[in-house]
Motif scaffolding. Structure first.
Motif, PDB file in Angstrom:
ATOM      1  N   LEU A 367       0.937  -1.275   0.198  1.00 46.97           N
ATOM      2  CA  LEU A 367       0.003   0.055   0.002  1.00 46.97           C
ATOM      3  C   LEU A 367       0.998   1.264   0.054  1.00 46.97           C
ATOM      4  CD1 LEU A 367      -2.886  -0.692   2.546  1.00 46.97           C
ATOM      5  CD2 LEU A 367      -2.803  -0.782  -0.115  1.00 46.97           C
ATOM      6  N   TYR A 368       1.818   1.227   0.902  1.00 48.50           N
ATOM      7  CA  TYR A 368       2.883   2.236   0.646  1.00 48.50           C
ATOM      8  C   TYR A 368       3.549   2.555  -0.562  1.00 48.50           C
ATOM      9  CZ  TYR A 368       3.021   3.032   5.820  1.00 48.50           C
ATOM     10  OH  TYR A 368       2.759   3.156   7.159  1.00 48.50           O
ATOM     11  N   ALA A 369       3.610   1.511  -1.388  1.00 48.91           N
ATOM     12  CA  ALA A 369       4.101   1.660  -2.599  1.00 48.91           C
ATOM     13  C   ALA A 369       3.389   2.302  -3.826  1.00 48.91           C
ATOM     14  CB  ALA A 369       4.643   0.110  -3.276  1.00 48.91           C
ATOM     15  N   ARG A 370       2.148   2.484  -3.368  1.00 53.44           N
ATOM     16  CA  ARG A 370       1.142   3.327  -4.220  1.00 53.44           C
ATOM     17  C   ARG A 370       1.289   4.824  -4.142  1.00 53.44           C
ATOM     18  NH1 ARG A 370      -4.099   0.900  -4.794  1.00 53.44           N
ATOM     19  NH2 ARG A 370      -4.884   2.385  -3.341  1.00 53.44           N
ATOM     20  N   ASP A 371       1.956   5.441  -3.066  1.00 54.84           N
ATOM     21  CA  ASP A 371       2.075   6.756  -2.906  1.00 54.84           C
ATOM     22  C   ASP A 371       3.570   7.024  -3.036  1.00 54.84           C
ATOM     23  OD1 ASP A 371       2.439   9.238  -1.972  1.00 54.84           O
ATOM     24  OD2 ASP A 371       0.517   9.060  -0.474  1.00 54.84           O
ATOM     25  N   VAL A 372       4.092   7.941  -3.800  1.00 50.17           N
ATOM     26  CA  VAL A 372       5.389   8.278  -3.993  1.00 50.17           C
ATOM     27  C   VAL A 372       6.216   8.749  -2.373  1.00 50.17           C
ATOM     28  CG1 VAL A 372       7.048   9.955  -5.155  1.00 50.17           C
ATOM     29  CG2 VAL A 372       4.978   9.138  -6.365  1.00 50.17           C
ATOM     30  N   ALA A 373       5.523   9.360  -1.993  1.00 48.34           N
ATOM     31  CA  ALA A 373       5.828   9.938  -0.418  1.00 48.34           C
ATOM     32  C   ALA A 373       6.166   8.836   0.162  1.00 48.34           C
ATOM     33  CB  ALA A 373       4.874  10.930   0.104  1.00 48.34           C
ATOM     34  N   THR A 374       5.550   7.505   0.244  1.00 52.28           N
ATOM     35  CA  THR A 374       6.003   6.609   1.265  1.00 52.28           C
ATOM     36  C   THR A 374       6.442   5.367   0.716  1.00 52.28           C
ATOM     37  OG1 THR A 374       3.449   5.684   0.827  1.00 52.28           O
ATOM     38  CG2 THR A 374       3.800   7.197   3.008  1.00 52.28           C
ATOM     39  N   ILE A 375       6.949   5.539  -0.516  1.00 50.53           N
ATOM     40  CA  ILE A 375       7.645   4.303  -1.099  1.00 50.53           C
ATOM     41  C   ILE A 375       8.950   3.933  -0.429  1.00 50.53           C
ATOM     42  CG2 ILE A 375       9.138   3.724  -3.202  1.00 50.53           C
ATOM     43  CD1 ILE A 375       7.410   5.004  -4.858  1.00 50.53           C
ATOM     44  N   PRO A 376       9.908   4.737   0.261  1.00 51.02           N
ATOM     45  CA  PRO A 376      10.941   4.504   0.936  1.00 51.02           C
ATOM     46  C   PRO A 376      10.706   3.593   2.071  1.00 51.02           C
ATOM     47  CG  PRO A 376      11.164   6.508   0.432  1.00 51.02           C
ATOM     48  CD  PRO A 376       9.695   6.274   0.062  1.00 51.02           C
ATOM     49  N   GLN A 377       9.384   3.968   2.833  1.00 51.49           N
ATOM     50  CA  GLN A 377       8.880   3.449   3.929  1.00 51.49           C
ATOM     51  C   GLN A 377       8.378   1.780   3.717  1.00 51.49           C
ATOM     52  OE1 GLN A 377       6.518   6.901   4.766  1.00 51.49           O
ATOM     53  NE2 GLN A 377       6.383   5.933   6.858  1.00 51.49           N
ATOM     54  N   ALA A 398       5.820  -8.208  -2.117  1.00 53.26           N
ATOM     55  CA  ALA A 398       5.935  -7.268  -1.703  1.00 53.26           C
ATOM     56  C   ALA A 398       7.182  -6.420  -1.922  1.00 53.26           C
ATOM     57  CB  ALA A 398       5.570  -7.023   0.000  1.00 53.26           C
ATOM     58  N   LEU A 399       8.410  -7.241  -1.732  1.00 44.82           N
ATOM     59  CA  LEU A 399       9.791  -6.541  -2.018  1.00 44.82           C
ATOM     60  C   LEU A 399       9.746  -6.482  -3.583  1.00 44.82           C
ATOM     61  CD1 LEU A 399      12.460  -5.983  -0.875  1.00 44.82           C
ATOM     62  CD2 LEU A 399      13.178  -8.245  -1.599  1.00 44.82           C
ATOM     63  N   MET A 400       9.274  -7.330  -4.386  1.00 42.93           N
ATOM     64  CA  MET A 400       9.156  -6.820  -5.867  1.00 42.93           C
ATOM     65  C   MET A 400       8.340  -5.566  -6.185  1.00 42.93           C
ATOM     66  SD  MET A 400       7.383  -9.240  -8.755  1.00 42.93           S
ATOM     67  CE  MET A 400       6.008  -9.603  -7.857  1.00 42.93           C
ATOM     68  N   VAL A 401       7.439  -5.449  -5.618  1.00 43.99           N
ATOM     69  CA  VAL A 401       6.485  -4.427  -5.878  1.00 43.99           C
ATOM     70  C   VAL A 401       6.951  -3.164  -5.312  1.00 43.99           C
ATOM     71  CG1 VAL A 401       4.208  -3.204  -5.275  1.00 43.99           C
ATOM     72  CG2 VAL A 401       4.306  -5.518  -5.844  1.00 43.99           C
ATOM     73  N   THR A 402       7.751  -3.024  -4.163  1.00 52.45           N
ATOM     74  CA  THR A 402       8.374  -1.834  -3.654  1.00 52.45           C
ATOM     75  C   THR A 402       9.676  -1.481  -4.392  1.00 52.45           C
ATOM     76  OG1 THR A 402       9.338  -3.202  -1.720  1.00 52.45           O
ATOM     77  CG2 THR A 402       7.323  -2.047  -1.430  1.00 52.45           C
ATOM     78  N   ARG A 403      10.306  -2.543  -4.450  1.00 50.48           N
ATOM     79  CA  ARG A 403      11.650  -2.292  -5.649  1.00 50.48           C
ATOM     80  C   ARG A 403      11.198  -1.490  -6.953  1.00 50.48           C
ATOM     81  NH1 ARG A 403      15.465  -7.673  -4.517  1.00 50.48           N
ATOM     82  NH2 ARG A 403      16.466  -6.847  -2.834  1.00 50.48           N
ATOM     83  N   PHE A 404      10.242  -2.257  -7.566  1.00 56.11           N
ATOM     84  CA  PHE A 404       9.652  -1.676  -8.814  1.00 56.11           C
ATOM     85  C   PHE A 404       9.177  -0.090  -8.434  1.00 56.11           C
ATOM     86  CE2 PHE A 404       5.821  -1.151 -11.484  1.00 56.11           C
ATOM     87  CZ  PHE A 404       6.585  -1.028 -12.773  1.00 56.11           C
ATOM     88  N   ALA A 405       8.387   0.080  -7.649  1.00 57.79           N
ATOM     89  CA  ALA A 405       8.163   1.388  -7.381  1.00 57.79           C
ATOM     90  C   ALA A 405       9.345   2.296  -6.882  1.00 57.79           C
ATOM     91  CB  ALA A 405       7.176   1.695  -5.928  1.00 57.79           C
ATOM     92  N   SER A 406      10.528   1.829  -6.679  1.00 63.47           N
ATOM     93  CA  SER A 406      11.839   2.604  -6.285  1.00 63.47           C
ATOM     94  C   SER A 406      12.478   2.744  -7.714  1.00 63.47           C
ATOM     95  CB  SER A 406      12.469   1.913  -5.387  1.00 63.47           C
ATOM     96  OG  SER A 406      11.717   1.730  -3.779  1.00 63.47           O
ATOM     97  N   GLY A 407      12.213   2.070  -8.859  1.00 61.64           N
ATOM     98  CA  GLY A 407      12.821   2.387  -9.918  1.00 61.64           C
ATOM     99  C   GLY A 407      13.756   1.267 -10.029  1.00 61.64           C
ATOM    100  N   ARG A 408      14.046   0.107  -9.202  1.00 59.66           N
ATOM    101  CA  ARG A 408      15.131  -0.690  -9.405  1.00 59.66           C
ATOM    102  C   ARG A 408      14.467  -1.880  -9.913  1.00 59.66           C
ATOM    103  NH1 ARG A 408      16.891  -1.691  -3.278  1.00 59.66           N
ATOM    104  NH2 ARG A 408      18.082  -3.093  -4.485  1.00 59.66           N
ATOM    105  N   LEU A 409      14.304  -1.922 -11.079  1.00 58.15           N
ATOM    106  CA  LEU A 409      13.883  -3.025 -12.081  1.00 58.15           C
ATOM    107  C   LEU A 409      14.300  -4.252 -12.012  1.00 58.15           C
ATOM    108  CD1 LEU A 409      12.714  -1.094 -15.226  1.00 58.15           C
ATOM    109  CD2 LEU A 409      11.412  -1.499 -13.254  1.00 58.15           C
ATOM    110  N   ASP A 410      15.819  -4.365 -12.231  1.00 60.13           N
ATOM    111  CA  ASP A 410      16.449  -5.563 -11.896  1.00 60.13           C
ATOM    112  C   ASP A 410      16.278  -6.325 -10.646  1.00 60.13           C
ATOM    113  OD1 ASP A 410      17.311  -5.311 -14.493  1.00 60.13           O
ATOM    114  OD2 ASP A 410      19.445  -4.775 -13.938  1.00 60.13           O
TER     115      ASP A 410
END
Length: 566
Positions: A367-377, A398-410
């Motif tokens: 859920l945090y990964a859906r908001d730019v402000a809370t992606i790091p959390q 969840a790790l896949m989704v949050t890494r994707f939101a962080s721009g870390r595709l690999d």
């Protein structure tokens, strides 16, 4: 110290019984923990036997058991918390499955590092209302001393401790239960549902094949993090609903079938039934079993399955725990709209009560990964979930989704591949990974995986439909893009944009009408579309192409060559 822990300590068995249970447990092959967790359990138990009633701190455990150096800092290195969380979960799972045959259990209360040895089922009994407390000391304990008395381990420094009457034990438990009963503001904390599996063969000559199929199904079910698989007849905790799954195995010359039904064990109500059929031509027996086990497991235990749906729908509105996780998973699997803020609060309160819960951490991270402000959390929560439960496909997803939101595709692809390896039957993870692959430019692999995810479910997962629609649009197959977008679950901004843009490229008369339905506020629609395209990390040329189609449908904005910085 909580009233429940006071109650458990008051009802502990004698020193001799506690020592015997520790040795029996550690010798039981059904108790599956690592050597390090065994050493921790023995250490906590021996400190308890030596009279340590308040528990042990993380520092001595790290030095004495885990071999850490004297500069160990628990605030930096969470190894003790992680290992004891896993040990606690293993103990709870073991006694839930096999405790009915025993008179004593071993328990590590949350919030402390102390080993308790209460009479069997005391930990569950202390959580219910006083009127429901019917626990009695077992006969072996009653025979050990006059008047059914027992020796509490709390008095273990001396083997000549005074006896505590069983009536006082039950009375203390009642007080513990009343303390919880009086806390009227405390919401219900739900647990994962307990599920028992009963499979029979349609004819006696299929019994052996049905038994192997059942074992394969149990493996497939245990890969999902939505349920706890238990033995028939196992006791169920008050906060954990119970379900029974009855199955019948059929074997014909050209196919294998499993009929199934899910029953609420409390009410006996039939909740859902179905028949899964797999054609056998050209397939190895192992492949057939895996396919049919996967099909049944998804019906029962996936985020879209009957049990998770019921857990999400029927729990009290203010319930914490598994109810929050189930509701968040249902929402994320279907649509980006509705209930997000309320679920955030629900999950945050659950996590505050149990910081070591990997399921809550994983779902809150998504859920945090859906908001730019809370992606790091979100990324930190996902890392914590995988540290506590590295074999959880929910945590790896969840790790896949949050890494994707962080721009870390690999790195996201790596986590997604681990999630798929842990549970190849989870269509939600397959769909999410297909979107990551698409963003990374692996278009064929993304399309193939999206097709697999769609094939797993009656209703296509949202991310899989999005990938199929985007890939068709990217290749100029406007009709296919329109159809895939129409079939998508939910009404998120990207799906709406593809529907309209594809109709615009087709020159359909309905394009303008659909644009009006999708975008009552054109300016807000454009801003939301560009932000969603950025979050999905769509390539600039695809964004430009979509905006061109939207323009043909009547949208009045200029196509952009890049989405960077928007």
């Amino acid at each position: 110290m909580s009233a429940e822990v006071h109650g458990e300590r008051a009802c502990e068995v004698s020193l001799e019984e506690a020592e015997a249970e520790l040795e029996r447990l550690l010798a039981d092959g059904r108790f599956r923990v690592s050597d390090r967790q065994r050493d921790i359990l023995r250490y906590l138990a021996e400190r308890r036997f030596a009279g340590c009633t308040e528990g042990v701190k993380a520092y001595p455990i790290a030095l004495d058991v885990l071999g850490r150096s004297s500069n160990f800092d628990a605030s930096i290195d969470p190894i003790v918390r992680i290992e004891i969380s896993r040990l606690r979960a293993a103990l709870d799972g073991y006694y839930a499955a096999f405790g009915a045959e025993l008179g004593v259990s071993v328990h590590i209360p949350k919030g402390s590092y102390v080993a308790l040895f209460p009479q069997a089922d005391v930990s569950a009994s202390a959580q219910v209302a006083p009127s429901l407390l019917t626990h009695r000391p077992n006969s072996a304990l009653a025979d050990a001393a006059p008047d059914g008395a027992v020796t509490p381990v709390a008095a273990l420094p001396s083997r000549m401790s005074r006896w505590m009457p069983a009536a006082l034990c039950v009375g203390l438990l009642a007080l513990a239960g009343m303390a919880g009963w009086k806390a009227i503001d405390r919401p219900v904390v739900t647990l994962k549902p307990a599920v028992t599996i009963l499979m029979s063969a349609a004819s006696p000559d299929m019994a052996g094949e049905a038994s192997v199929a059942r074992d394969t199904l149990l493996t497939a079910l245990s890969a999902f993090d939505t349920i706890v698989v238990t033995r028939p007849g196992s006791p169920t905790q008050p906060a954990r609903r119970g379900y029974e799954v009855d199955l019948k195995y059929y074997a014909d010359s050209d196919d294998r079938s499993v009929w199934w039904q899910v029953v609420d064990t409390a009410s006996g109500a039939l909740l859902k039934s179905g028949l899964e059929r797999i054609e056998t031509e050209g397939k190895e027996p192992t492949t057939i079993r895996l396919e049919i086990a996967g099909a049944v497991a998804r019906q029962i235990a996936s985020s879209r399955g009957v049990i998770n749906a019921l857990e999400a729908r029927e729990a009290p509105a203010d319930a914490l725990g598994n109810a929050c996780v189930a509701r968040a998973e249902v929402m994320l699997d279907g649509s980006e709209s509705g209930g997000g803020q309320g679920l955030l609060g629900c999950l945050e309160r659950t996590l505050a009560g149990d910081p070591d819960d990997p399921d809550t951490s994983a779902m809150l991270a998504r859920l945090y990964a859906r908001d730019v402000a809370t992606i790091p959390q979100g990324l930190e929560l996902a890392k914590a979930a995988t540290s506590i439960a590295p074999l959880s496909d929910r945590a790896q997803g969840a790790l896949m989704v949050t890494r994707f939101a962080s721009g870390r595709l690999d790195a996201a692809i790596d986590a997604g591949n681990r999630a798929m390896a842990l549970n190849p039957n989870n269509s939600a993870n397959a769909a999410s990974l297909s979107l990551v692959l698409f963003a990374a430019g692996y278009f064929k692999a993304a399309n193939d995986l999206a097709q697999e995810a769609v094939a797993m479910e009656e209703t296509p997962p949202r991310d899989a439909s999005l990938v199929l629609a985007l890939d068709a649009y990217r290749n100029g197959r406007w009709s296919a893009a329109s159809l895939a977008a129409e079939q998508a679950v939910g009404n998120d901004i990207l799906t709406r944009a593809i529907r309209v843009a594809a109709l615009g490229e087709l020159g359909a008369e309905s394009a303008g009408q659909r644009l009006g339905e999708a975008a009552p506020d054109r300016a807000a629609f454009v801003a939301a579309f560009r932000q969603a395209a950025k979050m999905a990390q769509l390539r600039p040329e695809l964004v430009t192409s979509l905006e061109t189609g939207l323009g043909k449908a009547g949208a009045s904005f200029e196509a952009v060559a890049s989405i960077s910085g928007q």
